[in-house]
Structure formats: C-alpha cells, structure tokens
Design a protein around this motif. Structure first.
Motif, mmCIF file in Angstrom:
data_model
loop_
_atom_site.group_PDB
_atom_site.id
_atom_site.type_symbol
_atom_site.label_atom_id
_atom_site.label_comp_id
_atom_site.label_asym_id
_atom_site.label_seq_id
_atom_site.Cartn_x
_atom_site.Cartn_y
_atom_site.Cartn_z
ATOM 1 N N GLU A 35 0.899 -1.385 -0.256
ATOM 2 C CA GLU A 35 0.055 -0.167 -0.191
ATOM 3 C C GLU A 35 1.042 1.259 0.026
ATOM 4 O OE1 GLU A 35 -2.268 -0.537 3.175
ATOM 5 O OE2 GLU A 35 -3.679 -1.181 1.884
ATOM 6 N N ASP A 36 0.389 2.627 -0.829
ATOM 7 C CA ASP A 36 1.536 3.520 -0.695
ATOM 8 C C ASP A 36 1.334 4.349 0.515
ATOM 9 O OD1 ASP A 36 -1.049 5.096 -1.359
ATOM 10 O OD2 ASP A 36 -0.536 5.116 -3.456
ATOM 11 N N GLU A 37 1.464 5.624 0.220
ATOM 12 C CA GLU A 37 1.337 5.795 1.359
ATOM 13 C C GLU A 37 -0.100 6.725 1.664
ATOM 14 O OE1 GLU A 37 3.920 9.648 0.380
ATOM 15 O OE2 GLU A 37 5.954 8.406 1.331
ATOM 16 N N GLN A 38 -0.992 6.848 0.166
ATOM 17 C CA GLN A 38 -2.178 7.358 0.495
ATOM 18 C C GLN A 38 -3.354 5.964 0.523
ATOM 19 O OE1 GLN A 38 0.101 8.680 -2.348
ATOM 20 N NE2 GLN A 38 0.124 10.450 -0.592
ATOM 21 N N GLY A 39 -2.451 5.043 0.567
ATOM 22 C CA GLY A 39 -3.497 3.515 1.330
ATOM 23 C C GLY A 39 -4.202 2.827 -0.721
ATOM 24 N N VAL A 40 -3.318 3.420 -1.284
ATOM 25 C CA VAL A 40 -3.222 2.357 -2.475
ATOM 26 C C VAL A 40 -3.262 1.339 -3.106
ATOM 27 C CG1 VAL A 40 -4.044 2.417 -5.272
ATOM 28 C CG2 VAL A 40 -4.575 4.661 -3.550
ATOM 29 N N LEU A 41 -3.303 0.327 -2.968
ATOM 30 C CA LEU A 41 -3.021 -1.234 -3.192
ATOM 31 C C LEU A 41 -2.193 -1.632 -4.639
ATOM 32 C CD1 LEU A 41 -2.881 -3.690 -2.306
ATOM 33 C CD2 LEU A 41 -4.466 -4.715 -3.764
ATOM 34 N N THR A 42 -1.210 -0.956 -4.896
ATOM 35 C CA THR A 42 -0.006 -1.407 -5.727
ATOM 36 C C THR A 42 0.913 -2.549 -6.070
ATOM 37 O OG1 THR A 42 0.417 1.148 -5.482
ATOM 38 C CG2 THR A 42 1.650 0.504 -6.792
ATOM 39 N N LEU A 43 1.009 -3.192 -7.452
ATOM 40 C CA LEU A 43 1.489 -3.627 -7.586
ATOM 41 C C LEU A 43 3.254 -3.448 -7.561
ATOM 42 C CD1 LEU A 43 2.311 -7.156 -7.372
ATOM 43 C CD2 LEU A 43 1.629 -6.437 -10.027
ATOM 44 N N LYS A 44 4.626 -4.251 -7.060
ATOM 45 C CA LYS A 44 5.787 -3.608 -7.181
ATOM 46 C C LYS A 44 6.982 -4.406 -8.119
ATOM 47 C CE LYS A 44 9.826 -1.508 -5.112
ATOM 48 N NZ LYS A 44 10.402 -0.462 -4.407
ATOM 49 N N THR A 45 6.428 -4.595 -9.177
ATOM 50 C CA THR A 45 7.383 -5.773 -9.937
ATOM 51 C C THR A 45 8.853 -4.956 -10.144
ATOM 52 O OG1 THR A 45 6.831 -4.359 -12.200
ATOM 53 C CG2 THR A 45 4.972 -5.869 -11.056
ATOM 54 N N LYS A 46 9.789 -6.026 -10.103
ATOM 55 C CA LYS A 46 10.900 -6.575 -10.950
ATOM 56 C C LYS A 46 11.759 -7.661 -11.637
ATOM 57 C CE LYS A 46 15.478 -6.398 -8.855
ATOM 58 N NZ LYS A 46 16.155 -5.585 -9.379
ATOM 59 N N ALA A 47 12.523 -7.397 -12.716
ATOM 60 C CA ALA A 47 12.424 -8.037 -13.643
ATOM 61 C C ALA A 47 14.273 -8.711 -13.541
ATOM 62 C CB ALA A 47 12.343 -7.883 -15.307
ATOM 63 N N TYR A 48 14.263 -10.092 -13.344
ATOM 64 C CA TYR A 48 15.648 -10.553 -13.251
ATOM 65 C C TYR A 48 16.233 -11.376 -14.775
ATOM 66 C CZ TYR A 48 15.243 -9.491 -8.332
ATOM 67 O OH TYR A 48 14.552 -9.578 -7.025
ATOM 68 N N TYR A 49 17.108 -11.083 -15.779
ATOM 69 C CA TYR A 49 16.685 -11.391 -16.416
ATOM 70 C C TYR A 49 17.915 -11.318 -17.301
ATOM 71 C CZ TYR A 49 16.755 -6.630 -18.295
ATOM 72 O OH TYR A 49 16.137 -5.002 -18.739
ATOM 73 N N GLY A 50 18.720 -11.553 -18.440
ATOM 74 C CA GLY A 50 20.282 -11.597 -18.973
ATOM 75 C C GLY A 50 20.611 -13.203 -20.032
ATOM 76 N N ASP A 51 21.958 -12.885 -20.104
ATOM 77 C CA ASP A 51 21.792 -14.662 -20.624
ATOM 78 C C ASP A 51 22.009 -15.621 -20.010
ATOM 79 O OD1 ASP A 51 21.157 -13.610 -23.724
ATOM 80 O OD2 ASP A 51 23.139 -12.257 -23.250
ATOM 81 N N ASP A 52 23.305 -14.832 -19.507
ATOM 82 C CA ASP A 52 24.142 -15.144 -18.101
ATOM 83 C C ASP A 52 23.033 -16.688 -17.489
ATOM 84 O OD1 ASP A 52 25.797 -16.344 -16.485
ATOM 85 O OD2 ASP A 52 27.007 -15.098 -16.538
ATOM 86 N N GLU A 53 22.525 -17.370 -17.528
ATOM 87 C CA GLU A 53 21.659 -18.447 -16.791
ATOM 88 C C GLU A 53 22.187 -18.315 -14.784
ATOM 89 O OE1 GLU A 53 18.439 -21.503 -16.664
ATOM 90 O OE2 GLU A 53 21.182 -22.510 -17.035
ATOM 91 N N LYS A 54 23.352 -18.683 -14.849
ATOM 92 C CA LYS A 54 24.830 -18.837 -13.340
ATOM 93 C C LYS A 54 23.864 -18.151 -12.932
ATOM 94 C CE LYS A 54 27.848 -20.215 -10.460
ATOM 95 N NZ LYS A 54 28.852 -21.210 -10.642
ATOM 96 N N ALA A 55 24.121 -16.920 -13.795
ATOM 97 C CA ALA A 55 24.119 -14.904 -12.436
ATOM 98 C C ALA A 55 22.481 -14.818 -12.287
ATOM 99 C CB ALA A 55 25.171 -13.775 -13.644
ATOM 100 N N LEU A 56 22.114 -14.499 -13.316
ATOM 101 C CA LEU A 56 20.427 -14.067 -13.715
ATOM 102 C C LEU A 56 19.758 -15.655 -11.960
ATOM 103 C CD1 LEU A 56 17.430 -13.744 -14.618
ATOM 104 C CD2 LEU A 56 17.657 -15.063 -15.750
ATOM 105 N N LEU A 57 19.964 -16.516 -12.403
ATOM 106 C CA LEU A 57 19.484 -17.287 -11.367
ATOM 107 C C LEU A 57 19.962 -17.504 -9.960
ATOM 108 C CD1 LEU A 57 19.829 -20.833 -12.662
ATOM 109 C CD2 LEU A 57 17.449 -19.477 -11.784
ATOM 110 N N THR A 58 21.234 -16.837 -9.530
ATOM 111 C CA THR A 58 22.165 -16.372 -8.120
ATOM 112 C C THR A 58 21.543 -15.147 -8.297
ATOM 113 O OG1 THR A 58 24.117 -17.384 -8.971
ATOM 114 C CG2 THR A 58 24.541 -15.582 -7.161
ATOM 115 N N GLU A 59 20.635 -13.925 -8.755
ATOM 116 C CA GLU A 59 20.459 -12.672 -7.800
ATOM 117 C C GLU A 59 19.488 -13.047 -7.136
ATOM 118 O OE1 GLU A 59 19.746 -8.257 -9.465
ATOM 119 O OE2 GLU A 59 20.201 -9.971 -11.383
ATOM 120 N N PHE A 60 18.607 -13.931 -8.663
ATOM 121 C CA PHE A 60 16.969 -14.728 -7.718
ATOM 122 C C PHE A 60 17.474 -15.269 -6.557
ATOM 123 C CE2 PHE A 60 13.685 -17.523 -7.904
ATOM 124 C CZ PHE A 60 12.550 -16.197 -8.260
ATOM 125 N N LYS A 61 17.898 -15.619 -6.552
ATOM 126 C CA LYS A 61 18.368 -17.151 -5.051
ATOM 127 C C LYS A 61 18.656 -16.286 -4.014
ATOM 128 C CE LYS A 61 21.726 -19.400 -2.770
ATOM 129 N NZ LYS A 61 21.133 -19.937 -1.587
#
Length: 239
Positions: free
Chosen positions: A75-101
């Motif tokens: 909920e933001d400061e005004q009490g509005v329900l908000t979806l905060k999103t983030k993307a983990y992506y890249g060509d290096d699968e090991k680096a991507l999975l490590t960051e996600f872990k």
C-alpha cells in the motif's frame, strides 16, 4: 491490505532451448534429445531440429531460464494497493539465478509464498532443476524436492481454479479472458520466445512480456480470492 496479500510474491519465468539449434548440442545431448523427440513427434515429417526449437525450452534438461519476473503488493502512502514488479533477466543463466536466489534468501521462508500459474508443475521445479545444474544451492523457499504438489506451500492459480479436478488444464490467457483481465499476449506469447531470443535478439521484449504476465497473474489471484479493487491496478516497476 490483508495478511495473505502481504506474504505472496507473484512469479513468472521465460525459458528457451539451451542452444540456438539442435546441431549446436554436443553429441550426447543430441542422442538424448532424439530419443525424447521420438515420443514427442506427432507427425512423421517433424524433424529432431524442429521439435528442439519448438519444445526443448519446456524441459529443464534441454532448456534454460532467461527471465524471471516477480511482483508483490503493498500500500502506498495514500493507502492505494500497488503491485511492485521487478525483472531478473540476462544471457548468463547462472548469474540470473544467483541474483534471484539472493532475493529469495531475504524473504521469510516460513511465511512468504510464491505464486505462479501452473507453478507447481513448471515454474518451481524448473527453477530448482536449473539452479542445481548451475551449481547453485537451493534457497529455502524452493527446497521442495520429494514433496507432492499438494505439499508444496506455494500458490498456483491453475490449482486454485481446478477445485480438485486434477485433469483440468486452463491457460492463464483463458482465465484472464473470462475474468475480463487485459491480455499480456498483445505483442508475443510463449510460443514466440525462442524466436525472439535467438533470431531477433530482443531480450528486453521478452522481459516486458514476462512482466505483463506477472500483472495478469496478480489480478487473477485477486479474482480467485474474491478481493475487489476500487480502482484499476496500479503497477510500479523497480529500476
């Protein structure tokens, strides 16, 4: 915001074949894919190469993860329900999975839950398998080896829709349609990801598509839980 929403992290992954073509595989994997392809082939004209490009991405033994997108309500400061999103992506699968872990390790494994569509049969086991292949220790939240699907503590919107009907498969797009949720497929869909990645070389386009799937997933979860929004879903993408 209710406690259940506070503890859910919505998740979607995009996968591609491990190499850009069947011929790029080493000889052992070629032989093993040919064996698997013999069970996948529906028409005699389908070649091992065609099946590899069309189907390999869905098998963790022959595919890899290129994008993981997540979303969490707050909920933001005004009490509005908000979806905060983030993307983990890249060509290096090991680096991507490590960051996600590393991100998962910061969550409360005893309270927080993941949510994906068909996650118990695809997203969660796929991530586990690819982490192990890359020599990454499983985070506590994904340490689900040996558990039956109904013993996995995470949410699965397809399972929520089944109501115990275990033979019933319903796509995220179909559920979005009947619940009047805007489609995430207005640019590409899952069948085009391999082409967009290996031929068009447009990983950012895949990332945007994956983020849209997370937005659809979160809205579907609200519908399945009977939670009504007073306004259109507010989405905030992390930098």
């Amino acid at each position: 915001m209710n406690q259940e929403l506070r503890e859910v992290m919505f998740l979607d992954i995009e996968t591609v074949s491990y190499t850009d073509s069947f011929n790029s595989l080493d000889e052992r994997l070629k032989t093993l894919w040919a064996r698997k392809a013999s069970h996948l082939r529906r028409e005699s004209t389908q070649t091992d190469e065609q099946l590899y490009l069309d189907r390999a991405a869905i098998f963790a033994e022959f595919g890899k993860v290129i994008c993981i997108c997540v979303g969490k309500f707050y909920e933001d400061e005004q009490g509005v329900l908000t979806l905060k999103t983030k993307a983990y992506y890249g060509d290096d699968e090991k680096a991507l999975l490590t960051e996600f872990k590393c991100m998962l390790d910061k969550l409360n494994a005893n309270a927080d839950k993941l949510c994906a569509h068909n996650g118990k049969e695809f997203d969660f086991p796929y991530l586990c398998r690819r982490m192990l292949v890359n020599g990454i220790a499983l985070p506590a939240m994904l340490n689900i080896a040996g558990k039956k699907p109904w013993e996995v503590p995470h949410y699965d919107t397809m399972e929520l829709w089944k109501f115990g009907d275990y033979k019933h498969f319903t796509s995220l797009e179909l559920l979005a349609t009947i619940f009047n949720i805007p489609s995430s497929k207005n640019d590409i869909d899952g069948s085009k990801v391999n082409q967009v990645y290996y031929i068009e070389r447009d990983l950012a386009r895949i990332k945007d598509y994956c983020l849209r799937d997370v937005e659809v997933l979160a809205q579907l979860f609200l519908k399945l839980r009977g939670i009504q929004l007073d306004q259109a879903l507010v989405v905030q993408a992390a930098s």
